[in-house]
Motif scaffolding. Structure first.
Motif, PDB file in Angstrom:
ATOM      1  N   ILE A  95      67.604  91.281 -22.861  1.00  0.00           N
ATOM      2  CA  ILE A  95      66.968  92.102 -21.839  1.00  0.00           C
ATOM      3  C   ILE A  95      65.726  91.378 -21.343  1.00  0.00           C
ATOM      4  O   ILE A  95      64.910  90.894 -22.136  1.00  0.00           O
ATOM      5  N   LEU A  96      65.593  91.287 -20.022  1.00  0.00           N
ATOM      6  CA  LEU A  96      64.408  90.691 -19.412  1.00  0.00           C
ATOM      7  C   LEU A  96      63.692  91.773 -18.592  1.00  0.00           C
ATOM      8  O   LEU A  96      64.240  92.289 -17.619  1.00  0.00           O
ATOM      9  N   LEU A  97      62.497  92.116 -19.038  1.00  0.00           N
ATOM     10  CA  LEU A  97      61.645  93.029 -18.280  1.00  0.00           C
ATOM     11  C   LEU A  97      60.749  92.193 -17.382  1.00  0.00           C
ATOM     12  O   LEU A  97      60.048  91.297 -17.866  1.00  0.00           O
ATOM     13  N   ILE A  98      60.778  92.447 -16.091  1.00  0.00           N
ATOM     14  CA  ILE A  98      59.985  91.638 -15.159  1.00  0.00           C
ATOM     15  C   ILE A  98      58.927  92.500 -14.475  1.00  0.00           C
ATOM     16  O   ILE A  98      59.076  93.704 -14.316  1.00  0.00           O
ATOM     17  N   ASN A  99      57.829  91.822 -14.102  1.00  0.00           N
ATOM     18  CA  ASN A  99      56.734  92.449 -13.341  1.00  0.00           C
ATOM     19  C   ASN A  99      56.054  93.590 -14.089  1.00  0.00           C
ATOM     20  O   ASN A  99      55.606  94.570 -13.491  1.00  0.00           O
ATOM     21  N   ALA A 100      55.971  93.474 -15.405  1.00  0.00           N
ATOM     22  CA  ALA A 100      55.337  94.520 -16.220  1.00  0.00           C
ATOM     23  C   ALA A 100      53.829  94.294 -16.292  1.00  0.00           C
ATOM     24  O   ALA A 100      53.369  93.147 -16.426  1.00  0.00           O
ATOM     25  N   LEU A 101      53.062  95.368 -16.207  1.00  0.00           N
ATOM     26  CA  LEU A 101      51.649  95.290 -16.543  1.00  0.00           C
ATOM     27  C   LEU A 101      51.543  95.570 -18.042  1.00  0.00           C
ATOM     28  O   LEU A 101      51.632  96.727 -18.483  1.00  0.00           O
ATOM     29  N   VAL A 102      51.389  94.507 -18.812  1.00  0.00           N
ATOM     30  CA  VAL A 102      51.376  94.615 -20.274  1.00  0.00           C
ATOM     31  C   VAL A 102      49.975  94.995 -20.738  1.00  0.00           C
ATOM     32  O   VAL A 102      49.002  94.285 -20.459  1.00  0.00           O
ATOM     33  N   ILE A 103      49.879  96.131 -21.422  1.00  0.00           N
ATOM     34  CA  ILE A 103      48.608  96.576 -22.012  1.00  0.00           C
ATOM     35  C   ILE A 103      48.738  96.393 -23.513  1.00  0.00           C
ATOM     36  O   ILE A 103      49.500  97.089 -24.173  1.00  0.00           O
ATOM     37  N   ASN A 104      47.978  95.435 -24.041  1.00  0.00           N
ATOM     38  CA  ASN A 104      48.198  95.000 -25.423  1.00  0.00           C
ATOM     39  C   ASN A 104      46.996  94.202 -25.891  1.00  0.00           C
ATOM     40  O   ASN A 104      46.470  93.362 -25.146  1.00  0.00           O
ATOM     41  N   GLU A 105      46.531  94.504 -27.108  1.00  0.00           N
ATOM     42  CA  GLU A 105      45.431  93.773 -27.738  1.00  0.00           C
ATOM     43  C   GLU A 105      44.197  93.722 -26.849  1.00  0.00           C
ATOM     44  O   GLU A 105      43.521  92.703 -26.724  1.00  0.00           O
ATOM     45  N   GLY A 106      43.905  94.857 -26.208  1.00  0.00           N
ATOM     46  CA  GLY A 106      42.683  94.998 -25.435  1.00  0.00           C
ATOM     47  C   GLY A 106      42.689  94.389 -24.057  1.00  0.00           C
ATOM     48  O   GLY A 106      41.651  94.356 -23.384  1.00  0.00           O
ATOM     49  N   THR A 107      43.834  93.887 -23.608  1.00  0.00           N
ATOM     50  CA  THR A 107      43.898  93.236 -22.301  1.00  0.00           C
ATOM     51  C   THR A 107      45.029  93.818 -21.467  1.00  0.00           C
ATOM     52  O   THR A 107      45.926  94.495 -21.983  1.00  0.00           O
ATOM     53  N   VAL A 157      68.512  92.398 -16.528  1.00  0.00           N
ATOM     54  CA  VAL A 157      67.179  92.291 -15.928  1.00  0.00           C
ATOM     55  C   VAL A 157      66.740  93.673 -15.437  1.00  0.00           C
ATOM     56  O   VAL A 157      67.459  94.348 -14.706  1.00  0.00           O
ATOM     57  N   ILE A 158      65.532  94.085 -15.857  1.00  0.00           N
ATOM     58  CA  ILE A 158      64.976  95.383 -15.466  1.00  0.00           C
ATOM     59  C   ILE A 158      63.621  95.135 -14.818  1.00  0.00           C
ATOM     60  O   ILE A 158      62.704  94.605 -15.452  1.00  0.00           O
ATOM     61  N   ASP A 159      63.495  95.516 -13.552  1.00  0.00           N
ATOM     62  CA  ASP A 159      62.238  95.356 -12.828  1.00  0.00           C
ATOM     63  C   ASP A 159      61.371  96.595 -13.061  1.00  0.00           C
ATOM     64  O   ASP A 159      61.744  97.707 -12.697  1.00  0.00           O
ATOM     65  N   VAL A 160      60.223  96.396 -13.677  1.00  0.00           N
ATOM     66  CA  VAL A 160      59.313  97.499 -13.963  1.00  0.00           C
ATOM     67  C   VAL A 160      58.017  97.358 -13.166  1.00  0.00           C
ATOM     68  O   VAL A 160      56.934  97.741 -13.620  1.00  0.00           O
ATOM     69  N   LYS A 161      58.130  96.838 -11.988  1.00  0.00           N
ATOM     70  CA  LYS A 161      56.956  96.644 -11.132  1.00  0.00           C
ATOM     71  C   LYS A 161      56.234  97.967 -10.919  1.00  0.00           C
ATOM     72  O   LYS A 161      56.840  99.000 -10.674  1.00  0.00           O
ATOM     73  N   GLY A 162      54.921  97.912 -11.022  1.00  0.00           N
ATOM     74  CA  GLY A 162      54.102  99.107 -10.866  1.00  0.00           C
ATOM     75  C   GLY A 162      53.997  99.952 -12.115  1.00  0.00           C
ATOM     76  O   GLY A 162      53.325 100.990 -12.098  1.00  0.00           O
ATOM     77  N   LYS A 163      54.630  99.509 -13.203  1.00  0.00           N
ATOM     78  CA  LYS A 163      54.626 100.290 -14.440  1.00  0.00           C
ATOM     79  C   LYS A 163      53.922  99.534 -15.565  1.00  0.00           C
ATOM     80  O   LYS A 163      53.769  98.316 -15.504  1.00  0.00           O
ATOM     81  N   TRP A 164      53.525 100.296 -16.560  1.00  0.00           N
ATOM     82  CA  TRP A 164      52.852  99.723 -17.718  1.00  0.00           C
ATOM     83  C   TRP A 164      53.850  99.494 -18.839  1.00  0.00           C
ATOM     84  O   TRP A 164      54.771 100.287 -19.034  1.00  0.00           O
ATOM     85  N   LEU A 165      53.632  98.432 -19.598  1.00  0.00           N
ATOM     86  CA  LEU A 165      54.427  98.171 -20.799  1.00  0.00           C
ATOM     87  C   LEU A 165      53.496  98.218 -21.999  1.00  0.00           C
ATOM     88  O   LEU A 165      52.554  97.421 -22.102  1.00  0.00           O
ATOM     89  N   LEU A 166      53.764  99.160 -22.906  1.00  0.00           N
ATOM     90  CA  LEU A 166      52.950  99.358 -24.106  1.00  0.00           C
ATOM     91  C   LEU A 166      53.790  99.123 -25.347  1.00  0.00           C
ATOM     92  O   LEU A 166      55.008  99.319 -25.330  1.00  0.00           O
ATOM     93  N   PRO A 167      53.157  98.738 -26.461  1.00  0.00           N
ATOM     94  CA  PRO A 167      53.896  98.782 -27.729  1.00  0.00           C
ATOM     95  C   PRO A 167      54.209 100.227 -28.078  1.00  0.00           C
ATOM     96  O   PRO A 167      53.425 101.139 -27.786  1.00  0.00           O
ATOM     97  N   GLY A 168      55.369 100.464 -28.679  1.00  0.00           N
ATOM     98  CA  GLY A 168      55.738 101.828 -29.065  1.00  0.00           C
ATOM     99  C   GLY A 168      54.721 102.429 -30.009  1.00  0.00           C
ATOM    100  O   GLY A 168      54.149 101.746 -30.863  1.00  0.00           O
TER     101      GLY A 168
END
Length: 448
Positions: A4-16, A44-55
């Motif tokens: 699975i490839l998540l593209i265009n994610a805003l990754v919120i992780n480790e304070g950044t 491929v899953i486009d998650v543009k405009g969305k946040w990606l967080l650890p569960g």
């Protein structure tokens, strides 16, 4: 299983925060980069405009199995947890029969392997008479040793001081405590009963399960931990007064050096004593939800690093049970499906940042419980991930509640911080925003 490839994610992780693509293969994160060239055979899953967080890793739930399955089961409550972005849970021992032997612990793990929708861990319950069994417990066999230093079901109240000394001395892993002073509570119950009879108003629960009851017990737990050099985690702190017992850890590095940590729960952060007026005994829980002064002190403690972890203490009961009079209405409320959206709603209101929420619900839990390869978005780690759409609001209604008990304290609320659009567990899509899928789950592994 396709990569699975998540593209265009805003990754919120480790304070950044950073825009990234995330590649997942065989259940793990194998690459994080600003641009990953896709292959035809990948999903491929486009998650543009969305946040990606650890569960979220919830270190305190009551899923009611075995013995109390009319309220909830491992299957029903873990399914609701997945819908709320919780990818791993740690379940408490006060079931029927209680999880107070190693054999009962094994049986719980076996049951979860057959029915759970999320990764799982279980506590060993300490009692006044199972110290020899506790001494045989291996550090990797349980997420922790749970001690009810306040009234609980069955024989799980530990009120013998010498037994408490032995538990803190011999526990092979972290000790997690429910801290309320039972004699103080009993005195208060007698006093309030003389005033109101059986029909004690719901808001008086905050005075019966009082600040004094919490502080006395938490002080004892911290004192025992310092005496025996025990790794102590004090669950569901509810008062400003208790916060002085704990040191601030403004960074994860500082947290890792702490022997004594503290937790707050979502309902104590979201609600306060004024909410009993609308929720009644549905808000009744132990320790109690207290007034706004204590609520705001908890907010500050989370942001300052005095509170290290945020959990749910998910504890479902039927509405027919909650609608009884004060002494017969059980304590506890269902939370896992809406805990993360509720925290994000508070973030939208400026109480916490999303980065703080991620730290307290994922990173800090992994560090404190010494969990292997979970709790972060890192290459090589299990792909336990949550996709949040921050542009959406969630109107909570009874029809979408997934708990077996069929209700939520958030019903009628508009949670404006974002919705859980997707949850991945071990690299598979477990929740696609519409329905839950059965995926391969596993016990939480501890590095101890």
């Amino acid at each position: 299983m396709k990569p699975i490839l998540l593209i265009n994610a805003l990754v919120i992780n480790e304070g950044t925060r950073r825009l990234s693509d995330v590649l997942i293969e065989r259940g793990r994160i194998v690459k994080i980069a600003s641009l990953i060239a896709a292959r035809q055979e990948w999903h491929v899953i486009d998650v543009k405009g969305k946040w990606l967080l650890p569960g979220m890793i919830d270190d305190q739930v009551h899923f009611r199995e075995p013995g109390l399955t009319h309220k909830g089961t491992i299957a029903s409550e873990s399914r609701a947890a997945i819908m709320g972005g919780i990818t791993s849970f740690m379940e408490m021992p006060n079931v029927t029969p209680p999880t107070t032997t190693r054999q009962a612990l094994v049986e719980k793990y076996q049951r979860a392997s057959q029915v759970s929708y999320a990764n799982y861990g279980f506590y060993f319950g300490a009692t006044n008479d199972n110290i020899e069994e506790l001494k045989r417990l291996l550090p990797s066999e349980a997420c922790g040793v749970k001690v009810f230093m306040g009234a609980s079901t069955g024989n799980m109240l530990v009120d013998n001081e010498q037994v408490l000394e032995n538990i803190f001395l011999h526990a092979p892993c972290l000790v997690a405590t429910h801290c309320e002073h039972t004699p103080t509570i009993k005195r208060n119950e007698t006093q309030w009963h003389s005033r109101y009879g059986d029909n004690i108003p719901p808001e008086e629960h905050a005075h019966i399960r009082s600040v004094e009851a919490c502080l006395l017990s938490s002080t004892q737990a911290v004192s025992l931990a310092k005496k025996h050099r025990t790794r102590l985690h004090v669950l569901h702190i509810t008062t400003a007064d208790e916060l002085a017992l704990f040191d601030a850890a403004p960074t994860l590095e500082a947290l890792c050096r702490k022997m004594i940590t503290a937790e707050a729960c979502v309902h104590h952060l979201f609600f306060n004593q004024s909410d009993y007026a609308t929720l009644g005994h549905r808000l009744k829980c132990n320790p109690s939800v207290k007034n706004r002064t204590h609520q705001e002190a908890l907010w500050k403690a989370v942001n300052d690093g005095v509170i290290d972890i945020i959990a749910t203490d998910h504890a479902p009961h039927l509405l027919s049970e909650k609608d009884r009079d004060y002494f017969r209405a059980p304590s506890g409320l269902p939370l896992v499906q809406h805990a993360l959206p509720a925290l994000l709603h508070m973030s939208r209101a400026g109480v916490f940042t999303p980065e703080v929420i991620v730290t307290k619900t994922s990173h800090a839990v992994a560090e404190r419980f010494q969990i292997k390869d979970r709790g972060y978005i890192r290459e090589g780690y299990w792909a336990d991930l949550v996709v949040i759409d921050p542009s959406k609001q969630g109107e909570i209604s009874g029809g979408e509640v997934a708990y077996r008990c069929g209700w939520s304290p958030f019903e009628g609320q508009r949670l404006s911080g974002g919705t859980v659009d997707m949850t991945l567990v071990n690299g598979e899509i477990a929740w696609d925003g519409t329905r839950v899928h059965e995926v391969a789950v596993m016990p939480i592994e501890f590095e101890r």
